[in-house]
Design a protein around this motif. Sequence first.
Motif, PDB file in Angstrom:
ATOM      1  N   ALA A 121       0.814  -1.206   0.000  1.00 11.80           N
ATOM      2  CA  ALA A 121       0.000   0.000   0.000  1.00 11.80           C
ATOM      3  C   ALA A 121       0.853   1.263   0.000  1.00 11.80           C
ATOM      4  N   LEU A 122       2.149   1.117   0.280  1.00 12.08           N
ATOM      5  CA  LEU A 122       3.057   2.262   0.294  1.00 12.08           C
ATOM      6  C   LEU A 122       3.921   2.324  -0.944  1.00 12.08           C
ATOM      7  N   VAL A 123       4.447   1.199  -1.393  1.00 14.01           N
ATOM      8  CA  VAL A 123       5.349   1.191  -2.551  1.00 14.01           C
ATOM      9  C   VAL A 123       4.826   0.266  -3.634  1.00 14.01           C
ATOM     10  N   ASP A 124       5.254   0.543  -4.861  1.00 15.32           N
ATOM     11  CA  ASP A 124       4.879  -0.290  -6.003  1.00 15.32           C
ATOM     12  C   ASP A 124       5.881  -1.415  -6.233  1.00 15.32           C
ATOM     13  N   ALA A 125       7.114  -1.196  -5.833  1.00 13.35           N
ATOM     14  CA  ALA A 125       8.166  -2.200  -5.972  1.00 13.35           C
ATOM     15  C   ALA A 125       9.194  -1.928  -4.889  1.00 13.35           C
ATOM     16  N   GLN A 126       9.993  -2.945  -4.552  1.00 13.25           N
ATOM     17  CA  GLN A 126      10.964  -2.746  -3.491  1.00 13.25           C
ATOM     18  C   GLN A 126      12.267  -3.481  -3.747  1.00 13.25           C
ATOM     19  N   VAL A 127      13.334  -2.828  -3.285  1.00 15.08           N
ATOM     20  CA  VAL A 127      14.688  -3.345  -3.395  1.00 15.08           C
ATOM     21  C   VAL A 127      15.176  -3.675  -1.989  1.00 15.08           C
ATOM     22  N   PHE A 128      15.736  -4.858  -1.814  1.00 18.70           N
ATOM     23  CA  PHE A 128      16.343  -5.222  -0.548  1.00 18.70           C
ATOM     24  C   PHE A 128      17.854  -5.188  -0.727  1.00 18.70           C
ATOM     25  N   VAL A 129      18.555  -4.559   0.216  1.00 17.84           N
ATOM     26  CA  VAL A 129      19.990  -4.327   0.077  1.00 17.84           C
ATOM     27  C   VAL A 129      20.760  -5.096   1.143  1.00 17.84           C
ATOM     28  N   LEU A 130      21.704  -5.915   0.701  1.00 17.44           N
ATOM     29  CA  LEU A 130      22.713  -6.524   1.561  1.00 17.44           C
ATOM     30  C   LEU A 130      24.064  -5.955   1.164  1.00 17.44           C
ATOM     31  N   ASP A 131      25.090  -6.200   1.974  1.00 21.10           N
ATOM     32  CA  ASP A 131      26.428  -5.835   1.523  1.00 21.10           C
ATOM     33  C   ASP A 131      27.404  -6.931   1.898  1.00 21.10           C
ATOM     34  N   VAL A 132      28.499  -6.995   1.166  1.00 22.76           N
ATOM     35  CA  VAL A 132      29.443  -8.095   1.368  1.00 22.76           C
ATOM     36  C   VAL A 132      30.072  -8.053   2.753  1.00 22.76           C
ATOM     37  N   ALA A 133      30.168  -6.868   3.348  1.00 20.71           N
ATOM     38  CA  ALA A 133      30.774  -6.766   4.677  1.00 20.71           C
ATOM     39  C   ALA A 133      29.924  -7.451   5.740  1.00 20.71           C
ATOM     40  N   GLY A 134      28.658  -7.718   5.439  1.00 24.03           N
ATOM     41  CA  GLY A 134      27.798  -8.413   6.378  1.00 24.03           C
ATOM     42  C   GLY A 134      28.049  -9.910   6.422  1.00 24.03           C
ATOM     43  N   GLY A 135      28.884 -10.403   5.498  1.00 29.41           N
ATOM     44  CA  GLY A 135      29.205 -11.827   5.472  1.00 29.41           C
ATOM     45  C   GLY A 135      28.657 -12.514   4.243  1.00 29.41           C
ATOM     46  N   GLY A 136      29.442 -13.433   3.694  1.00 31.43           N
ATOM     47  CA  GLY A 136      29.038 -14.120   2.480  1.00 31.43           C
ATOM     48  C   GLY A 136      27.887 -15.081   2.662  1.00 31.43           C
ATOM     49  N   LEU A 152      17.075  -7.915  -5.323  1.00 31.18           N
ATOM     50  CA  LEU A 152      18.060  -7.990  -4.251  1.00 31.18           C
ATOM     51  C   LEU A 152      19.366  -7.410  -4.762  1.00 31.18           C
ATOM     52  N   VAL A 153      19.893  -6.424  -4.049  1.00 34.81           N
ATOM     53  CA  VAL A 153      21.194  -5.841  -4.379  1.00 34.81           C
ATOM     54  C   VAL A 153      22.208  -6.311  -3.343  1.00 34.81           C
ATOM     55  N   VAL A 154      23.264  -6.964  -3.824  1.00 34.14           N
ATOM     56  CA  VAL A 154      24.421  -7.278  -2.985  1.00 34.14           C
ATOM     57  C   VAL A 154      25.416  -6.145  -3.206  1.00 34.14           C
ATOM     58  N   ASN A 155      25.511  -5.269  -2.237  1.00 31.38           N
ATOM     59  CA  ASN A 155      26.196  -3.989  -2.397  1.00 31.38           C
ATOM     60  C   ASN A 155      27.664  -4.070  -1.971  1.00 31.38           C
ATOM     61  N   LYS A 156      28.436  -3.085  -2.424  1.00 30.76           N
ATOM     62  CA  LYS A 156      29.841  -2.908  -2.039  1.00 30.76           C
ATOM     63  C   LYS A 156      30.701  -4.108  -2.423  1.00 30.76           C
TER      64      LYS A 156
END
Length: 236
Positions: A121-136, A152-156
């Motif tokens: 009800a708030l967004v039409d689409a969504q991106v979830f962000v992880l980063d490599v520093a959080g662990g493989g 899904l974006v695996v960032n950095k």
Amino acid sequence: MPEHTHRAARPLRLGICGPVGTGKSSLIALLCRELSSRLDLAVVTNDIYTDEDARFLRSSGVLAAERIRAVETGACPHTAIRDDISANLAEVETLEADYPGLDLVLIESGGDNLTATFSPALVDAQVFVLDVAGGGDVARKGGPGIERADLLVVNKTDLAPYVGVDVPRMLTDATEARDGRPVIGLSRHDRASVDALLAWVDGMLAGHSAGTWVPVDPGPMARHVHADGTAHAHEH
């Protein structure tokens, strides 16, 4: 004013969420830098008790300061993007009224855990962000955002050599966890990955404009494993 490439009844509302420190604000800054020459943009940020993310984006100069609005949630960030969206929805609708030509509104969640997702009800689409520093291994641990967000974006990914992460393996794990839904390994220093992200956003804009994109709720699911080792989930 930017040259408009499409016109829909209202702008696409794109949610960006993920754990603390994964680079959500930097991702939004990147999108604003890349898209503001051809799209009309605005941003809503969420923090618990401050407007720090909004101030970061304003100071970066990626958009006019008045196009970046802040919501102070006063509670767990996921509450304001899923359970009671009224503060965010009011801010988004105010921006849309103030700037009738908007193409895209980016809504950043406050940093939360792996279970946070936006209400459809708030967004039409969504991106979830992880980063490599959080662990493989984070991607294969799953969760609603990792498994079912629209992207899904695996960032950095450029930090991988410094934190001992095998990026191809992490991307493979993420793709398997998502049953083939799109995954992008992103570094702002890697032009090909930036272009892949922009192409995905353009695809969302085109689908929204044409009315062919139907938002899907990636919200909580009860995932379990049976005695024979098979695993699946039921929606609540």
